[in-house]
Design a protein around this motif. Structure first.
Motif, PDB file in Angstrom:
ATOM      1  N   SER A  21       4.269 -20.091   4.676  1.00 59.23           N
ATOM      2  CA  SER A  21       4.145 -19.314   3.441  1.00 59.23           C
ATOM      3  C   SER A  21       3.932 -17.827   3.711  1.00 59.23           C
ATOM      4  N   LEU A  22       3.632 -17.446   4.946  1.00 63.12           N
ATOM      5  CA  LEU A  22       3.376 -16.034   5.258  1.00 63.12           C
ATOM      6  C   LEU A  22       4.666 -15.217   5.363  1.00 63.12           C
ATOM      7  N   ARG A  23       5.771 -15.850   5.733  1.00 63.09           N
ATOM      8  CA  ARG A  23       7.069 -15.179   5.814  1.00 63.09           C
ATOM      9  C   ARG A  23       6.994 -13.924   6.691  1.00 63.09           C
ATOM     10  N   ALA A  24       6.724 -14.122   7.951  1.00 65.09           N
ATOM     11  CA  ALA A  24       6.684 -13.001   8.892  1.00 65.09           C
ATOM     12  C   ALA A  24       8.080 -12.403   9.041  1.00 65.09           C
ATOM     13  N   PRO A  25       8.164 -11.101   9.283  1.00 64.00           N
ATOM     14  CA  PRO A  25       9.484 -10.459   9.423  1.00 64.00           C
ATOM     15  C   PRO A  25      10.197 -10.902  10.693  1.00 64.00           C
ATOM     16  N   GLU A  26      11.521 -10.762  10.711  1.00 61.28           N
ATOM     17  CA  GLU A  26      12.302 -11.079  11.894  1.00 61.28           C
ATOM     18  C   GLU A  26      12.155  -9.968  12.925  1.00 61.28           C
ATOM     19  N   CYS A  27      12.142 -10.360  14.180  1.00 64.74           N
ATOM     20  CA  CYS A  27      12.062  -9.366  15.245  1.00 64.74           C
ATOM     21  C   CYS A  27      13.252  -8.419  15.155  1.00 64.74           C
ATOM     22  N   GLY A  28      12.964  -7.141  15.288  1.00 61.38           N
ATOM     23  CA  GLY A  28      13.999  -6.126  15.217  1.00 61.38           C
ATOM     24  C   GLY A  28      14.338  -5.673  13.820  1.00 61.38           C
ATOM     25  N   ARG A  29      13.746  -6.298  12.788  1.00 60.64           N
ATOM     26  CA  ARG A  29      14.072  -5.954  11.399  1.00 60.64           C
ATOM     27  C   ARG A  29      12.845  -5.483  10.620  1.00 60.64           C
ATOM     28  N   TRP A  30      11.909  -4.884  11.322  1.00 53.28           N
ATOM     29  CA  TRP A  30      10.709  -4.372  10.661  1.00 53.28           C
ATOM     30  C   TRP A  30      10.150  -3.221  11.485  1.00 53.28           C
ATOM     31  N   THR A  31       9.176  -2.541  10.922  1.00 55.67           N
ATOM     32  CA  THR A  31       8.575  -1.388  11.599  1.00 55.67           C
ATOM     33  C   THR A  31       7.107  -1.677  11.867  1.00 55.67           C
ATOM     34  N   PRO A  32       6.726  -1.929  13.117  1.00 55.27           N
ATOM     35  CA  PRO A  32       5.316  -2.182  13.446  1.00 55.27           C
ATOM     36  C   PRO A  32       4.439  -0.965  13.149  1.00 55.27           C
ATOM     37  N   GLU A  33       3.196  -1.238  12.797  1.00 52.98           N
ATOM     38  CA  GLU A  33       2.238  -0.168  12.502  1.00 52.98           C
ATOM     39  C   GLU A  33       0.958  -0.281  13.312  1.00 52.98           C
ATOM     40  N   LEU A  34       0.649  -1.472  13.811  1.00 55.59           N
ATOM     41  CA  LEU A  34      -0.640  -1.708  14.458  1.00 55.59           C
ATOM     42  C   LEU A  34      -0.506  -1.753  15.977  1.00 55.59           C
ATOM     43  N   THR A  35      -1.511  -1.213  16.653  1.00 56.25           N
ATOM     44  CA  THR A  35      -1.542  -1.249  18.114  1.00 56.25           C
ATOM     45  C   THR A  35      -1.895  -2.651  18.596  1.00 56.25           C
ATOM     46  N   VAL A  36      -1.172  -3.101  19.617  1.00 57.33           N
ATOM     47  CA  VAL A  36      -1.459  -4.385  20.258  1.00 57.33           C
ATOM     48  C   VAL A  36      -2.106  -4.098  21.614  1.00 57.33           C
ATOM     49  N   SER A  37      -3.285  -4.638  21.815  1.00 61.38           N
ATOM     50  CA  SER A  37      -3.951  -4.545  23.114  1.00 61.38           C
ATOM     51  C   SER A  37      -3.681  -5.827  23.885  1.00 61.38           C
ATOM     52  N   VAL A  38      -2.933  -5.712  24.981  1.00 59.62           N
ATOM     53  CA  VAL A  38      -2.607  -6.858  25.823  1.00 59.62           C
ATOM     54  C   VAL A  38      -3.663  -6.957  26.918  1.00 59.62           C
ATOM     55  N   VAL A  39      -4.446  -8.028  26.891  1.00 60.60           N
ATOM     56  CA  VAL A  39      -5.533  -8.221  27.850  1.00 60.60           C
ATOM     57  C   VAL A  39      -5.070  -9.207  28.914  1.00 60.60           C
ATOM     58  N   VAL A  40      -5.068  -8.746  30.178  1.00 57.58           N
ATOM     59  CA  VAL A  40      -4.588  -9.554  31.288  1.00 57.58           C
ATOM     60  C   VAL A  40      -5.724  -9.747  32.299  1.00 57.58           C
ATOM     61  N   PRO A  41      -6.430 -10.887  32.273  1.00 57.54           N
ATOM     62  CA  PRO A  41      -7.432 -11.146  33.307  1.00 57.54           C
ATOM     63  C   PRO A  41      -6.725 -11.507  34.612  1.00 57.54           C
ATOM     64  N   ALA A  42      -7.212 -10.981  35.725  1.00 56.40           N
ATOM     65  CA  ALA A  42      -6.501 -11.195  36.993  1.00 56.40           C
ATOM     66  C   ALA A  42      -7.487 -11.329  38.139  1.00 56.40           C
ATOM     67  N   TYR A  43      -7.124 -12.190  39.090  1.00 63.71           N
ATOM     68  CA  TYR A  43      -7.918 -12.361  40.311  1.00 63.71           C
ATOM     69  C   TYR A  43      -6.942 -12.564  41.463  1.00 63.71           C
ATOM     70  N   GLY A  44      -6.791 -11.534  42.292  1.00 64.09           N
ATOM     71  CA  GLY A  44      -5.837 -11.595  43.396  1.00 64.09           C
ATOM     72  C   GLY A  44      -4.411 -11.688  42.887  1.00 64.09           C
ATOM     73  N   ALA A  45      -3.503 -12.240  43.746  1.00 63.47           N
ATOM     74  CA  ALA A  45      -2.093 -12.449  43.389  1.00 63.47           C
ATOM     75  C   ALA A  45      -1.477 -11.174  42.833  1.00 63.47           C
ATOM     76  N   GLN A  46      -1.462 -10.129  43.631  1.00 66.61           N
ATOM     77  CA  GLN A  46      -0.976  -8.828  43.198  1.00 66.61           C
ATOM     78  C   GLN A  46       0.467  -8.877  42.700  1.00 66.61           C
ATOM     79  N   HIS A  47       1.340  -9.560  43.434  1.00 68.62           N
ATOM     80  CA  HIS A  47       2.752  -9.506  43.060  1.00 68.62           C
ATOM     81  C   HIS A  47       3.013 -10.249  41.751  1.00 68.62           C
ATOM     82  N   GLU A  48       2.276 -11.315  41.475  1.00 71.12           N
ATOM     83  CA  GLU A  48       2.422 -11.987  40.185  1.00 71.12           C
ATOM     84  C   GLU A  48       2.054 -11.025  39.060  1.00 71.12           C
ATOM     85  N   LEU A  49       0.969 -10.289  39.227  1.00 76.05           N
ATOM     86  CA  LEU A  49       0.577  -9.298  38.234  1.00 76.05           C
ATOM     87  C   LEU A  49       1.656  -8.232  38.080  1.00 76.05           C
ATOM     88  N   ASP A  50       2.245  -7.810  39.185  1.00 78.59           N
ATOM     89  CA  ASP A  50       3.301  -6.792  39.131  1.00 78.59           C
ATOM     90  C   ASP A  50       4.481  -7.270  38.293  1.00 78.59           C
TER      91      ASP A  50
END
Length: 563
Positions: A21-50
């Motif tokens: 019932s929320l009817r989210a917009p299709e990707c590429g057919r709307w204009t985002p307004e809010l900042t997204v904070s991407v939180v990536v917890p990491a322990y070792g494995a440098q190349h996977e993080l890269d």
């Protein structure tokens, strides 16, 4: 763990888990307004993080609205920031003296600049529209939890060239990076297929939450209390459970594609992981009933909170009500509401104490840790999934609590209002509230809107005949000679009662079907209830059933007389 904060202004309402019932917009057919904070917890494995950061550098989401936080959970040597990354990327450490994924995620969210949180594992390769697919839902409502579409590919991150990763993400050809390596699906797929992608399974929707790719608003995170940083495994499911109690709707977005590089711990060490998680999750998530295998344990989070207003009732009434709960329900907690702070310990004639009943009530349960003395209760029973509010003097019959809880789940409703022969008029003797439903209703409640209406539109409301579950606290028992004389008349009373009860049940059923409009029948229904009461008064005294009372009464008398 963060403390819950007040909910924001009312917003668009979703019923149960019908997120369509929320009817989210299709990707590429709307204009985002809010900042997204991407939180990536990491322990070792440098190349996977890269690899993860290279893929994030090629997202369709506007770069100026993408805030990436890598939380180094004590890696040795410390993780370094690669050249190929989103322009707004920063590295931070875990909370001082803390370790573990839950604490690292909480540390990252604490520094997040955006109102939307996307949590990604450090071995995830997201598709080009991954962030956008998540974010579009959070622009429609702030109580969404979005779960990405996760696949698994057995490939070593060291085999992937970072520039090629970025180019493949930009060109939407990620799967060409894997060659002939097939991709597997996550365990949640079977549940999604059975439930029409969670649209039809609001009770278990939270169980598909996982930390690999999941998003929610910071407001919902705070309202639900944040990560339980004491948990080293199972924290994602536990947070999802509490987000459900805060009124969340769970959305598995097939468009938010991502790939896990290698097998997860749940796949590589499944049995060991399940054994470790079981006691920790069971103690905190009461709706996972299969984990609570040992009866009688007083778990940290109860299954139901029972609220009894003891402020203006007698000691005997309050004691009977509370004791009826505690006697047969190990997973229940009782909150006795009253002006406890007004009780003073100064000199007073004990038998002339104007607050004598209140003082006796406080004393009788003072040694039972399942009972709390409060002057008010919170808006919901969170983190407990249910709250039962008992009218003063109402007692539970054996198995009564289990039956009303089963009704709520069977009918998938958020509130059950129970009537019984012991009550006059339309006032319920008990009200059962589902925490998730009540939270949703309060979150989306419009100014001056009736709470019953808000609950009805959020999860559904059900009226029930609760005579088989609840009784009055005072039920006199007659002597055997008197009972023998009255068995015949009681059989006739039971038949009259059944006829009246059928009429009441028909009215209750009609009320449930017609919703708020049916409340106009309250006056007629009250008159029928008074007629029904006359027959019920004889029947309820003997704590009997409906059709089998006379037989049980005769059997009881034969045993008492030694026959």
């Amino acid at each position: 763990m963060n403390q819950p904060v007040p909910a924001p202004a009312p917003q668009r309402r979703v019923k149960r888990n019908r997120y369509d019932s929320l009817r989210a917009p299709e990707c590429g057919r709307w204009t985002p307004e809010l900042t997204v904070s991407v939180v990536v917890p990491a322990y070792g494995a440098q190349h996977e993080l890269d690899v993860t950061l290279a893929a994030l550098a090629a997202q369709t989401y506007p770069p100026h609205l993408l805030d990436v936080i890598v939380v180094d959970d004590g890696s040795e040597p410390p993780l370094r920031m690669p050249e190929l990354r989103p322009e707004r990327t920063r590295f931070i450490g875990n909370h001082e003296g803390a370790w573990g994924v839950a604490s690292a995620v909480d540390a990252g969210i604490a520094t997040a600049e955006g109102p939307i949180i996307l949590r990604l594992d450090s071995d995830i390769l997201p598709d080009r529209t991954h962030v956008e697919a998540h974010a579009r839902w959070h622009h429609t409502a702030d109580y969404c939890v979005v779960i990405g579409n996760l696949g698994f590919v057995e490939i070593d991150a060291d085999d992937l060239d970072l520039e090629q990763v970025r180019a493949a993400v930009e060109a939407d050809t990620v799967e060409t990076l894997f060659g002939d390596r097939g991709t597997g699906q996550s365990w949640e797929v079977a549940l999604l297929e059975r439930s029409d992608r969670l649209l039809d399974d609001e009770l278990r929707a939270y169980t598909v939450t996982n930390g690999a790719t999941i998003s929610f608003t910071k407001a919902l995170y705070d309202r639900s209390g944040g990560m339980d940083t004491d948990l080293k495994l199972g924290s994602d499911t536990e947070l999802g459970y509490r987000q459900a109690q805060a009124g969340a709707v769970f959305i598995p977005d097939a468009g938010a594609r991502a790939w896990h590089l290698g097998l997860s711990q749940l796949q590589s060490r499944r049995d060991e992981g399940k054994r470790y998680r079981q006691p920790f999750v069971a103690n905190r998530v009461p709706t996972l009933r299969h984990l609570r295998t040992h009866p009688g344990i007083a778990w940290t989070v109860p299954y139901v909170e029972v609220v009894i207003d003891a402020s203006e009732v007698s000691f005997e009434m309050a004691t009977a009500s509370a004791a009826s709960v505690l006697a047969d329900n190990a997973e229940a907690r009782v909150a006795l509401v009253g002006p406890w702070s007004t009780l003073k310990d100064g000199r007073v004639r004990p038998l002339d104490d104007p607050q004598l009943d209140l003082r006796l009530i406080r004393e009788v349960f003072s040694g039972d840790p399942r009972v709390s003395y409060v002057e008010s209760v919170a808006a919901t029973a969170a983190p407990a999934p249910f709250r039962l509010t008992l009218a003063p003097g109402t007692v539970l019959r054996p198995n009564g609590l289990g039956e009303v809880l089963a009704l709520a789940d069977r009918e998938r409703v958020g509130r059950v209002k129970c009537l019984s022969a012991a009550q006059q008029g339309e006032r319920p003797c008990a009200v059962l509230d589902r925490t998730a439903a009540l939270a949703r209703a309060l979150q989306t409640r419009r100014p001056d809107e009736d709470l019953d209406t808000a609950v009805e539109e959020s999860w559904g409301l059900w009226w029930a005949d609760g005579t088989a579950w609840f009784a009055d606290w005072e039920e006199p028992v007659e002597a055997p000679s008197q009972l023998l004389h009255r068995v015949g008349s009681l059989e006739a009373s039971i038949k009259r009662l059944e006829a009246k009860e059928d009429e009441l049940r028909r009215r209750v059923s009609r009320w449930n079907k017609t919703g708020n409009a049916a409340r106009n029948e309250a006056k007629d229904w009250e008159r029928a209830a008074r007629d029904w009461q006359q027959a019920a008064d004889e029947w309820r005294r003997y704590d009997g059933g409906k059709k089998s009372f006379a037989q049980r009464a005769k059997g009881r008398l034969r045993r008492m007389l030694g026959e």
